[in-house]
Design a protein around this motif. Structure first.
Motif, mmCIF file in Angstrom:
data_model
loop_
_atom_site.group_PDB
_atom_site.id
_atom_site.type_symbol
_atom_site.label_atom_id
_atom_site.label_comp_id
_atom_site.label_asym_id
_atom_site.label_seq_id
_atom_site.Cartn_x
_atom_site.Cartn_y
_atom_site.Cartn_z
ATOM 1 N N UNK A 196 0.818 -1.212 0.000
ATOM 2 C CA UNK A 196 0.000 0.000 0.000
ATOM 3 C C UNK A 196 0.859 1.273 0.000
ATOM 4 N N UNK A 203 0.573 3.452 -6.002
ATOM 5 C CA UNK A 203 -0.572 2.629 -5.601
ATOM 6 C C UNK A 203 -1.525 2.382 -6.758
ATOM 7 N N UNK A 204 -1.846 3.427 -7.500
ATOM 8 C CA UNK A 204 -2.800 3.262 -8.600
ATOM 9 C C UNK A 204 -2.241 2.368 -9.703
ATOM 10 N N UNK A 207 -2.752 -1.224 -8.432
ATOM 11 C CA UNK A 207 -4.176 -1.555 -8.549
ATOM 12 C C UNK A 207 -4.568 -1.779 -10.013
ATOM 13 N N UNK A 210 -3.595 -5.306 -11.100
ATOM 14 C CA UNK A 210 -4.572 -6.280 -10.582
ATOM 15 C C UNK A 210 -5.868 -6.221 -11.388
ATOM 16 N N UNK A 211 -6.310 -4.992 -11.650
ATOM 17 C CA UNK A 211 -7.582 -4.814 -12.358
ATOM 18 C C UNK A 211 -7.547 -5.433 -13.756
ATOM 19 N N UNK A 215 -9.474 -12.682 -15.018
ATOM 20 C CA UNK A 215 -9.941 -13.771 -14.152
ATOM 21 C C UNK A 215 -11.210 -13.376 -13.404
ATOM 22 N N UNK A 218 -10.359 -13.639 -8.685
ATOM 23 C CA UNK A 218 -9.082 -12.985 -8.399
ATOM 24 C C UNK A 218 -9.189 -12.224 -7.093
ATOM 25 N N UNK A 219 -8.089 -12.251 -6.356
ATOM 26 C CA UNK A 219 -8.031 -11.663 -5.020
ATOM 27 C C UNK A 219 -6.805 -10.776 -4.914
ATOM 28 N N UNK A 220 -7.032 -9.563 -4.424
ATOM 29 C CA UNK A 220 -5.928 -8.637 -4.152
ATOM 30 C C UNK A 220 -5.624 -8.650 -2.668
ATOM 31 N N UNK A 221 -4.354 -8.814 -2.314
ATOM 32 C CA UNK A 221 -3.911 -8.631 -0.932
ATOM 33 C C UNK A 221 -2.995 -7.415 -0.883
ATOM 34 N N UNK A 222 -3.507 -6.320 -0.328
ATOM 35 C CA UNK A 222 -2.708 -5.098 -0.208
ATOM 36 C C UNK A 222 -2.368 -4.903 1.261
ATOM 37 N N UNK A 223 -1.088 -4.805 1.554
ATOM 38 C CA UNK A 223 -0.652 -4.628 2.935
ATOM 39 C C UNK A 223 0.014 -3.283 3.129
ATOM 40 N N UNK A 224 -0.249 -2.664 4.276
ATOM 41 C CA UNK A 224 0.468 -1.448 4.636
ATOM 42 C C UNK A 224 1.959 -1.757 4.653
#
Lengths: 254, 254
Positions: A196, A203-204, A207, A210-211, A215, A218-224
């Motif tokens: 993040x 960041x964008x 994202x 991923x976008x 699929x 689909x899963x996004x894992x965003x961590x600080x």
């Protein structure tokens, strides 16, 4: 086609580790010490500047082998690990190091150099997969996953786009250029990691990559945290993702 | 202060389920059938229009009890489950139903009504937590988590902001208004779920609420799919989040 030539073998904590080459490309295959027959296979792509047995690769491989009973393979990327650098590799690395020393953005250089490496690495991965599937303990029937962040994503996205044997993949920590266009062709389940507060990848931009994947699952894992601060538990999470999609239950609390 | 009055008790698959009231507020406490002494406690907030024993609540409670050995408590929100609706509740629900029937955006109504419910629910949760901690099998020493999506987030964010006993929380699936300002006061570890293709909550709004939390340890899980399509595996993921932060290992492959 080339076959797998095993060159060394060790075993620890229930994990058999075998060094190999396929057509001169050095790799490593981790397998359960017993009961690995026809188990699913996960291909792992290492990050830029590291190699097939870097701690992140070894650690993730042990989680996948002991947690799911999978085979896991990693090969050195061109110019990495036990492989020689070309004059072009040396030149790009020098440009990158100068940018880092000067505090200038490295993104454009990484994007360009990794796209070049992917062109070399994708056919190497395909030949390696051909050869690994010739091994009786792997075979051609089992599902195949791909797990690679950073440069492992730069190589893994174009590989996955043209390789129908790969049916689930974990990617992350890369810029959308030039991968987003290729990601639009990928429809298999994916999990995607981004940081993040990444100081290199806006960041964008993360994202947007991923976008781009087509699929439905689909899963996004965003961590600080910053670029290199991906939490350790994301490795456990990737193990569970592959357990879900490659069809083996997690056998220990990873 | 009010104490816990148990009103019914059942047991299945190693999970003891006890209905209770605290000062007239109906709740349910799930606990391990044995060995639950001084185990951590997770408070669960249910979603709008559902209740304390909706399938999502019961399912998550069983995962937390059998996977981690935790106590898990849920109370009916004002106007929900076994609790009467006020004239104001009836009016807001009618407005919401008219908007849904007309295909108009429900977000502004949900945001307004849930903010009202949170004002009523936060002191109820605090009284419930006071009473639960008087039980010898819970006590005041153990860590406390909060797990609530949708309306469970609308109530849980203001609760967590003023309740220092809560040390880890899972939120998600809500708009940033009016929660983002409150989220800026929250510094405990959080996990946050949003749906990438949410037809009610714009993507940038969901991301903005995640961004608002001041927590150094925060993780976003964004999944492809519409508002109600949150994947089941996110419940398992929440279990592992609480296992990490409330200090018990996951004891079965959840």
């Amino acid at each position: 086609m080339h076959s797998v030539q095993f060159t060394a073998e060790t075993s620890s904590n229930g994990v058999l580790e075998r060094d190999f080459t396929v057509g001169g490309i050095p790799g490593v295959l981790w397998s359960p010490a017993s009961g690995a027959d026809r188990a699913p296979l996960v291909l792992m792509g290492h990050g830029g500047g590291t190699h097939k047995k870097a701690p992140a690769m070894t650690g993730r491989a042990h989680l996948l082998v002991t947690g799911c009973g999978f085979h896991v393979a990693c090969i050195d990327a061109p110019g990495h690990g036990d492989r020689p650098r070309t004059a072009h590799d040396e030149q790009e690395i020098a440009v990158m190091q100068r940018a880092m020393a000067a505090g200038e953005p490295v993104g454009p250089i990484v994007v360009r150099y990794n796209a070049h490496l992917a062109e070399r690495a994708v056919p190497e991965w395909q030949a390696t997969l051909d050869a690994l599937q010739e091994l009786p303990e792997i075979g051609t029937e089992g599902p195949v996953g791909y797990f690679g962040l950073n440069m492992g994503t730069a190589i893994g996205v174009p590989l996955t786009a043209i390789e129908p044997r790969i049916t689930a993949a974990v990617f992350g920590l890369f810029w959308p250029e030039p991968l987003a266009e290729t990601a639009k062709q990928i429809t298999i389940p994916i999990q995607f990691a981004l940081q993040w507060d990444d100081e290199h990848i806006p960041r964008q931009s993360g994202l947007a990559l991923f976008d781009a994947f087509a699929s439905k699952d689909k899963t996004l894992h965003a961590n600080a945290g910053r670029h290199k601060e991906l939490p350790r538990f994301e490795a456990d999470s990737a193990v569970r993702f592959f357990a879900r999609h490659l069809g083996r239950a997690v056998t220990s609390p990873a």
